[in-house]
Design an enzyme around this catalytic site. Structure first.
Site, PDB file in Angstrom:
ATOM      1  N   ARG A   1      -3.139  -1.576  -6.431  1.00 58.81           N
ATOM      2  CA  ARG A   1      -2.397  -2.286  -6.233  1.00 58.81           C
ATOM      3  C   ARG A   1      -3.500  -3.467  -7.427  1.00 58.81           C
ATOM      4  O   ARG A   1      -3.702  -3.656  -8.153  1.00 58.81           O
ATOM      5  CB  ARG A   1      -2.603  -3.530  -4.612  1.00 58.81           C
ATOM      6  CG  ARG A   1      -4.622  -4.046  -4.438  1.00 58.81           C
ATOM      7  CD  ARG A   1      -4.437  -4.191  -3.302  1.00 58.81           C
ATOM      8  NE  ARG A   1      -5.928  -4.478  -3.267  1.00 58.81           N
ATOM      9  CZ  ARG A   1      -7.098  -4.671  -1.617  1.00 58.81           C
ATOM     10  NH1 ARG A   1      -5.857  -4.260  -0.911  1.00 58.81           N
ATOM     11  NH2 ARG A   1      -8.242  -4.876  -2.397  1.00 58.81           N
TER      12      ARG A   1
ATOM     13  N   SER B   1      12.890 -43.050 -15.253  1.00 58.24           N
ATOM     14  CA  SER B   1      11.496 -42.884 -15.357  1.00 58.24           C
ATOM     15  C   SER B   1      11.697 -42.473 -13.426  1.00 58.24           C
ATOM     16  O   SER B   1      11.406 -43.736 -12.683  1.00 58.24           O
ATOM     17  CB  SER B   1      10.871 -42.764 -15.302  1.00 58.24           C
ATOM     18  OG  SER B   1       9.457 -42.655 -14.959  1.00 58.24           O
TER      19      SER B   1
ATOM     20  N   GLY C   1      -8.249  -6.751   4.234  1.00 56.79           N
ATOM     21  CA  GLY C   1      -9.166  -7.027   5.454  1.00 56.79           C
ATOM     22  C   GLY C   1      -8.873  -7.563   6.717  1.00 56.79           C
ATOM     23  O   GLY C   1      -9.069  -7.412   7.562  1.00 56.79           O
TER      24      GLY C   1
ATOM     25  N   CYS D   1       7.397 -39.982 -13.087  1.00 57.35           N
ATOM     26  CA  CYS D   1       5.907 -39.968 -12.731  1.00 57.35           C
ATOM     27  C   CYS D   1       5.448 -40.823 -11.506  1.00 57.35           C
ATOM     28  O   CYS D   1       6.245 -40.918 -10.781  1.00 57.35           O
ATOM     29  CB  CYS D   1       6.282 -41.558 -13.737  1.00 57.35           C
ATOM     30  SG  CYS D   1       6.618 -42.774 -12.946  1.00 57.35           S
TER      31      CYS D   1
ATOM     32  N   TYR E   1      10.998 -35.182 -19.409  1.00 57.69           N
ATOM     33  CA  TYR E   1       9.745 -34.607 -19.254  1.00 57.69           C
ATOM     34  C   TYR E   1       9.513 -34.988 -17.836  1.00 57.69           C
ATOM     35  O   TYR E   1      10.052 -35.437 -17.283  1.00 57.69           O
ATOM     36  CB  TYR E   1       9.014 -35.629 -20.841  1.00 57.69           C
ATOM     37  CG  TYR E   1       9.149 -37.099 -19.742  1.00 57.69           C
ATOM     38  CD1 TYR E   1       8.416 -37.646 -18.805  1.00 57.69           C
ATOM     39  CD2 TYR E   1      10.062 -38.232 -20.352  1.00 57.69           C
ATOM     40  CE1 TYR E   1       8.788 -39.278 -18.886  1.00 57.69           C
ATOM     41  CE2 TYR E   1      10.300 -39.270 -19.266  1.00 57.69           C
ATOM     42  CZ  TYR E   1       9.258 -39.880 -19.264  1.00 57.69           C
ATOM     43  OH  TYR E   1       9.682 -40.691 -18.966  1.00 57.69           O
TER      44      TYR E   1
ATOM     45  N   HIS F   1     -15.803  -8.390   1.239  1.00 60.43           N
ATOM     46  CA  HIS F   1     -15.190  -9.311   1.340  1.00 60.43           C
ATOM     47  C   HIS F   1     -15.152 -10.200   0.880  1.00 60.43           C
ATOM     48  O   HIS F   1     -13.471 -11.753   0.847  1.00 60.43           O
ATOM     49  CB  HIS F   1     -14.961  -9.721   2.871  1.00 60.43           C
ATOM     50  CG  HIS F   1     -13.768 -10.107   3.433  1.00 60.43           C
ATOM     51  ND1 HIS F   1     -14.252 -11.255   3.661  1.00 60.43           N
ATOM     52  CD2 HIS F   1     -12.666  -9.967   3.600  1.00 60.43           C
ATOM     53  CE1 HIS F   1     -13.709 -12.399   5.056  1.00 60.43           C
ATOM     54  NE2 HIS F   1     -12.132 -11.246   4.724  1.00 60.43           N
TER      55      HIS F   1
ATOM     56  N   MET G   1      -5.974  -7.131   8.445  1.00 60.48           N
ATOM     57  CA  MET G   1      -4.766  -6.131   9.337  1.00 60.48           C
ATOM     58  C   MET G   1      -6.355  -4.755   9.315  1.00 60.48           C
ATOM     59  O   MET G   1      -6.905  -4.749   8.457  1.00 60.48           O
ATOM     60  CB  MET G   1      -3.962  -5.951   9.101  1.00 60.48           C
ATOM     61  CG  MET G   1      -2.895  -7.337   9.553  1.00 60.48           C
ATOM     62  SD  MET G   1      -0.907  -6.820   9.317  1.00 60.48           S
ATOM     63  CE  MET G   1      -0.684  -6.158   8.195  1.00 60.48           C
TER      64      MET G   1
ATOM     65  N   ARG H   1      -3.310   3.109   8.135  1.00 60.90           N
ATOM     66  CA  ARG H   1      -3.097   1.766   7.936  1.00 60.90           C
ATOM     67  C   ARG H   1      -2.701   0.922   7.715  1.00 60.90           C
ATOM     68  O   ARG H   1      -0.899   1.136   8.042  1.00 60.90           O
ATOM     69  CB  ARG H   1      -3.994   2.182   6.172  1.00 60.90           C
ATOM     70  CG  ARG H   1      -4.210   4.063   5.941  1.00 60.90           C
ATOM     71  CD  ARG H   1      -4.853   4.488   4.796  1.00 60.90           C
ATOM     72  NE  ARG H   1      -5.396   3.296   3.442  1.00 60.90           N
ATOM     73  CZ  ARG H   1      -6.030   3.165   2.395  1.00 60.90           C
ATOM     74  NH1 ARG H   1      -4.625   4.508   1.932  1.00 60.90           N
ATOM     75  NH2 ARG H   1      -6.223   2.972   1.734  1.00 60.90           N
TER      76      ARG H   1
ATOM     77  N   LYS I   1       0.940  -0.982  -0.007  1.00 57.69           N
ATOM     78  CA  LYS I   1      -0.377  -0.189   0.415  1.00 57.69           C
ATOM     79  C   LYS I   1       0.786   1.402   0.320  1.00 57.69           C
ATOM     80  O   LYS I   1       0.694   2.431  -0.631  1.00 57.69           O
ATOM     81  CB  LYS I   1      -1.081   0.239   1.369  1.00 57.69           C
ATOM     82  CG  LYS I   1      -2.055   0.802   1.325  1.00 57.69           C
ATOM     83  CD  LYS I   1      -2.756   0.591   2.505  1.00 57.69           C
ATOM     84  CE  LYS I   1      -3.886  -0.437   2.630  1.00 57.69           C
ATOM     85  NZ  LYS I   1      -4.661  -0.876   3.466  1.00 57.69           N
TER      86      LYS I   1
HETATM   87  P1  ADP Z   1      -7.485  -2.227   3.686  1.00 58.58           P
HETATM   88  O1  ADP Z   1      -6.210  -2.671   2.992  1.00 58.58           O
HETATM   89  O2  ADP Z   1      -8.291  -3.113   4.758  1.00 58.58           O
HETATM   90  O3  ADP Z   1      -8.226  -2.266   2.269  1.00 58.58           O
HETATM   91  P2  ADP Z   1      -7.526   0.260   3.930  1.00 58.58           P
HETATM   92  O4  ADP Z   1      -6.117   0.974   4.403  1.00 58.58           O
HETATM   93  O5  ADP Z   1      -7.228   0.917   2.702  1.00 58.58           O
HETATM   94  O6  ADP Z   1      -7.467  -1.312   4.249  1.00 58.58           O
HETATM   95  O7  ADP Z   1      -8.630   1.038   4.427  1.00 58.58           O
HETATM   96  C1  ADP Z   1      -9.852   0.654   4.698  1.00 58.58           C
HETATM   97  C2  ADP Z   1     -10.550   1.941   4.323  1.00 58.58           C
HETATM   98  O8  ADP Z   1     -10.672   3.194   4.553  1.00 58.58           O
HETATM   99  C3  ADP Z   1     -10.779   2.155   2.430  1.00 58.58           C
HETATM  100  O9  ADP Z   1     -11.779   1.827   2.014  1.00 58.58           O
HETATM  101  C4  ADP Z   1      -9.787   2.933   2.180  1.00 58.58           C
HETATM  102  O10 ADP Z   1     -10.241   3.971   0.852  1.00 58.58           O
HETATM  103  C5  ADP Z   1     -10.687   4.133   3.563  1.00 58.58           C
HETATM  104  N1  ADP Z   1      -9.735   4.984   3.528  1.00 58.58           N
HETATM  105  C6  ADP Z   1      -7.820   4.602   4.070  1.00 58.58           C
HETATM  106  N2  ADP Z   1      -7.765   5.942   4.387  1.00 58.58           N
HETATM  107  C7  ADP Z   1      -8.305   6.733   3.866  1.00 58.58           C
HETATM  108  C8  ADP Z   1      -8.036   8.179   4.049  1.00 58.58           C
HETATM  109  N3  ADP Z   1      -7.118   9.093   4.115  1.00 58.58           N
HETATM  110  N4  ADP Z   1      -8.921   9.146   3.610  1.00 58.58           N
HETATM  111  C9  ADP Z   1     -10.242   8.637   3.591  1.00 58.58           C
HETATM  112  N5  ADP Z   1     -10.587   7.051   3.568  1.00 58.58           N
HETATM  113  C10 ADP Z   1      -9.258   6.245   3.913  1.00 58.58           C
HETATM  114 MG    MG Z   2      -8.176  -0.986   0.534  1.00 58.46          MG
END
Ligand code: ADP
Ligand code: MG
Ligand code: MG
Length: 919
Positions: free
Chosen positions: A372, A805, A114, A872, A892, A490, A116, A105, A32
């Site tokens: 990503r 083989s 989802g 095999c 092979y 999810h 962490m 984040r 990220k």
């Molecule tokens: P995940 O790894 O589970 O995608 P994120 O870190 O992307 O978690 O964040 C979870 C949610 O919070 C996402 O929908 C993201 O867009 C939102 N979010 C994260 N940072 C910000 C921010 N700076 N402003 C607004 N929304 C945010």
């Molecule tokens: Mg995210």
């Protein structure tokens, strides 16, 4: 290099056209963080990313190596970076007039959707909120943000990271959610957005009171305490149960650690000119090159993924049966949509791969929050790889590396029998989130899914929506069905990653957890344990046990294109293990280049085996030479026909025929009726026959009288088989077609065994040539190498063999001393305690068994340069093992017909990764 912590950078800034990091720094910044830096700072992108900074994975490592504390200089580095963010945003963190809010984040090297945690809206308290209200002019929004902060912070930091075990399994988030739901229900609201300001205000107060009562400490009002608490919470969540479970399933090393991203908040919940969404640069379900996504007006990030409200489609293409009445972003905010579309295009061209993106619109301004490489199922992976190659975006080798060999399994995924499906009325319809068909018994919790699956039941997990806590149960289920959530929920995301059949947002069903049942809108009731069938390609649910049928791979154009590239690149051959004309034809259609293992004994099992088996038994039980010869002569006819039928299908491609392998006692009759018939036929008294049965019994048949040992004690058995092989080949050739048998001697440990058997082969060969009036019949003579002694003496073995083989199943069994049939008792323990990293029967143990194979190959080729070498057994279809075989220069691999496409792709990938091997 542990002590250079003072020289490490630790904190990396990004925002407004600049960034300290970039996309290549995933190990340090997490996926990220690295991508946020790339989007913000790369000269060709310069996308609108809210400013922020990434605390590197080095800090996570430090944190766990130093009793969960930070490097000394970290607070200063964070304060400085925060100052830059404040300057850019023109706001101040903790300020009561114009407060900056932050998100914290997590982000590991590889995405763990989802798993962490994230905390949003950090910096709010009863004082700063006044500033936020004044600035935004929107009291509703401010309190909405506040109640979210209290919930997320309590959940992530105060409960999970603090290691508090919820009472009765009900976590604080659940308790607060229930509180929220009760207010909504009392007012008759269907959506969070309907809550009034006074209601929200009360809710925040009540939330705080619940938090204090349940968790024992009050929610912290100090913004800096919130910030550092959240940073610690993210580092702590790396070792939370969910994250550990996920890493175990996905094989992500525990040592990697996570980075923490601290970022200025932007708000999608500031009214109807604000929104938030998730999108993919191509359809992740089908691979089609169309921009695909969902969004929600007046909402904050989590809402789209959480599935609490039905998200709307970003464009007409993204509409589905749940959302086709909702207004698209393209219609609602055409200018923003256009900008977003330009950005998604830029991103895909830049990364040269499908991107999964998160965006937020704050009062008519677009922000990018994440990108990503998007997860996709196998069908989509193949389509995207070949399309991108055709479009000129990627080259052939990249296209080949884009599809994980095991993803091809999904293209072969069974589907519900179309004929039965046509005649059956579905009981419910939802969104098709994971293709293919599945059936199983309904369970309503992840724990039950795990429990039932352990008992061997096939289950379908039915939930309102799934959360990361359900990961284990989802994994164990045949399919997942949720009543809520959209295509980016999810459940959909996880199922897509695993290629699992999945239906989401199935609002036709209503789940009742208490009675463990669900009701459809037509009042059909499905209870726990009932069998249902799902069509994940169409999103249909059936209340019957529907048959599943195989799909026709060769109708898939993208697959054919991919395999065309594969064949241009791969260097190693791929054969199939097959013994019937049907399997041989199947193998050919999957692209097999021969048969690497034809097990002669198959004709004594299953369909139409009664007569040959009877004759075999007759042969085994006979005592005199005449009895034996008679039985063998009768059996010969069957063996010859059996071999001939399959060889004909293979049209001159090599067919490796293994001489009789199993212990004879496996074929000895034990039921009296069969013995009585034998006794009549052989004219031997029953009692005597029973004594002969006893005499054949062994303590350890797998190491007993089997394989070549039988051929040594009873040369006439070898002779009969070899004659069958040569006569079958001669007849095929005489009829104007081609045949190429390879005679393979099993379970050898000494070259003398091979020499002994070769004398028989040579003699019979001469006899058959004379009888059939042929100058020659092409064939090879070789052996399986499956006993460690044979591998070590490979130079000698090669004196009397044209090919080896490696029988990797037995070689593994004998190298480890693990009985293949008894590993169930201890291997699971070995794996969970990490005594062994992998099951050596699934993937070749490269350390030791692999060394035997390599050494055997090298020594064999020293004696005979042209020695053909293959394997095999089950390993021939395991991608990692296939790559190993390429690396050591095998000619092979051979695997079951259905694994042939997988082995071909793995072989091509090996050629890309390791190049040509000089043998
Ligand atoms: P995940 O790894 O589970 O995608 P994120 O870190 O992307 O978690 O964040 C979870 C949610 O919070 C996402 O929908 C993201 O867009 C939102 N979010 C994260 N940072 C910000 C921010 N700076 N402003 C607004 N929304 C945010
Ligand atoms: Mg995210
Ligand atoms: Mg064997």
């Amino acid at each position: 290099m542990k002590n250079n912590s003072s020289t490490k950078k630790y904190v990396y800034f990004f925002g407004a056209g600049k960034a300290d990091g970039n996309e290549s720094m995933k190990n340090l910044l997490g996926g990220k963080g690295a991508n946020l830096a790339e989007m913000a700072g790369h000269p060709k992108l310069q996308l609108p990313v809210p400013p922020g900074f990434t605390i590197s994975t080095d800090v996570c490592t430090y944190y766990y190596e130093h009793q969960q504390s930070y490097p000394e200089k970290l607070p200063l580095l964070v304060t400085n970076a925060l100052k830059s963010v404040e300057k850019m945003m023109g706001k101040k963190f903790g300020d009561t007039h114009n407060p900056l809010l932050l998100s914290v984040r997590s982000g590991a090297r590889r995405s763990m959707p989802g798993m962490m945690d994230t905390v949003l809206d950090i910096g709010l308290n009863d004082d700063t909120i006044q500033g936020l209200i004044r600035q935004s002019g929107n009291e509703h929004f401010a309190y909405d943000a506040y109640r979210r902060l209290v919930m997320m912070y309590a959940d992530v930091v105060m409960e999970k990271a603090a290691g508090i075990e919820p009472k009765n399994g009900k976590g604080i988030r659940k308790l607060l959610d229930e509180k929220l739901a009760s207010v909504k229900q009392a007012q008759g609201y269907s959506s969070d957005t309907e809550l009034t300001v006074p209601e929200l205000k009360t809710l925040v107060k009540e939330f705080k009171a619940i938090v204090k009562k349940v968790l024992g400490t009050p929610f912290p009002d100090d913004p800096y305490q919130q910030l550092w608490g959240s940073i610690g919470g993210v580092f702590g969540s790396w070792n939370g149960k969910r994250a550990i479970d996920y890493r175990r399933i996905e094989k992500i090393p525990n040592e990697w650690g996570t980075a923490v991203n601290v970022q200025a908040m932007v708000f999608g919940n500031l009214g109807n000119d604000s929104a938030t969404g998730v999108a993919f640069t191509r359809n992740p379900g089908t691979g089609e090159n169309k921009f695909y996504g969902e969004y929600l007006v007046n909402a904050q990030g989590e809402d789209v993924v959480a599935g609490t409200r039905t998200p709307a489609p970003i464009n007409a293409y993204s509409k589905n049966s749940q959302s086709d009445q909702l207004e698209t972003l393209e219609k609602l905010m055409p200018k923003i949509y256009k900008e977003l579309n330009t950005i998604q295009h830029k991103l895909e061209t830049h990364y040269k791969d499908m991107q999964d993106i998160e965006f937020t619109i704050e009062k008519g301004k677009l922000y990018m929050l994440q990108c990503r490489v998007g997860k996709r199922n196998g069908v989509a992976a193949v389509r995207m790889a070949t399309d991108m190659f055709s479009e000129g975006l990627i080259d052939a080798t990249t296209a080949i590396l884009r599809v994980a060999p095991n993803q091809l399994v999904e293209l072969l995924l069974p589907m519900l029998d179309p004929a039965v499906e046509m005649a059956t009325k579905p009981i419910a319809k939802g969104l098709p989130a994971g293709p293919g068909g599945a059936k199983g018994r309904v369970v309503f919790s992840s724990a039950e899914a795990v429990e039932w699956a352990a008992k061997g039941e096939k289950v379908i997990l039915v939930r309102e929506e799934t959360s990361p806590d359900d990961i284990d149960g989802m994994h164990k289920s045949q399919a997942i069905l949720t009543s809520k959530g959209g295509m980016t929920s999810h459940a959909a995301l996880v199922a897509r990653g695993w290629g699992k059949c999945c239906i989401v947002g199935c609002s036709d069903i209503e789940i009742n957890q208490e009675t463990k049942s669900f009701t459809t809108k037509d009042n059909a009731i499905v209870k726990e344990g009932d069998l249902i069938s799902l069509n994940g390609t169409k999103g249909l649910v059936y209340q019957i046990d529907m048959p599943l049928v195989a799909t026709d791979l060769n109708k898939n154009k993208s697959y054919k294109k991919l395999m065309h590239l594969v064949d241009q690149i791969k260097l190693m051959g791929v054969r199939a293990n097959a013994e019937t004309p049907k399997d041989a034809a199947q193998a050919l259609s999957f692209g097999a280049e021969g048969i690497g293992l034809f097990r002669t004994e198959h004709m004594f099992y299953g369909e139409a085996s009664e007569q040959p088996l009877f004759l075999l038994r007759k042969m085994i039980m006979s005592k005199t030479a005449t009895e034996r010869t008679n039985a063998l002569n009768e059996l010969f006819v069957y063996v010859k026909k059996d071999i001939k039928d399959t060889m004909e299908v293979m049209k001159g491609l090599p067919v490796t025929i293994r001489l009789l392998d199993p212990p004879l006692n496996e074929f000895v009759p034990h039921d009296t009726e069969k013995l009585r018939r034998l006794s009549k036929e052989l004219n031997i008294p029953l009692a005597l026959l029973q004594r002969r049965v006893l005499a054949l019994e062994e303590n350890n048949p797998m190491l007993g009288h089997r394989g070549v040992r039988v051929g040594i004690s009873h040369p006439d058995i070898t002779e009969m088989q070899v004659r069958a092989i040569f006569e079958a080949s001669a007849e095929i050739i005489k009829s104007g077609k081609k045949a190429f048998p390879e005679i393979m001697v099993p379970v050898t440990c000494s070259v003398n065994e091979l020499i002994h058997q070769k004398e028989i082969v040579d003699r019979v060969y001469g006899e058959v040539c004379a009888k059939m009036k042929m100058k020659n019949i092409p064939y090879l003579y070789g052996t399986m190498i499956e006993i460690p002694r044979a591998a070590l003496l490979a130079d000698k073995m090669a004196q009397s063999a044209d090919f080896f083989s490696f029988g990797t199943n037995d070689l593994t069994q004998m190298s480890f001393g693990f009985s293949r049939d008894d590993i169930g008792g201890f291997l699971p323990n070995y794996l969970s305690q990490k005594i062994l990293a992998e099951d050596p029967f699934q993937t070749i143990d490269q350390e030791a068994v692999g060394e035997l194979i390599q050494l055997g190959t090298d020594r064999g080729r020293k004696t005979k340069k042209q020695l053909k070498v293959g394997i095999c057994g089950e390993h021939g279809g395991d991608p990692a093992s296939v790559k190993f075989c390429h690396r050591i220069g095998m000619n092979y691999v051979s695997c079951s017909p259905f694994r042939v496409p997988i082995a071909r792709l793995a072989a091509a990938q090996a050629a890309v990764e390791f190049g040509k091997i000089n043998k």
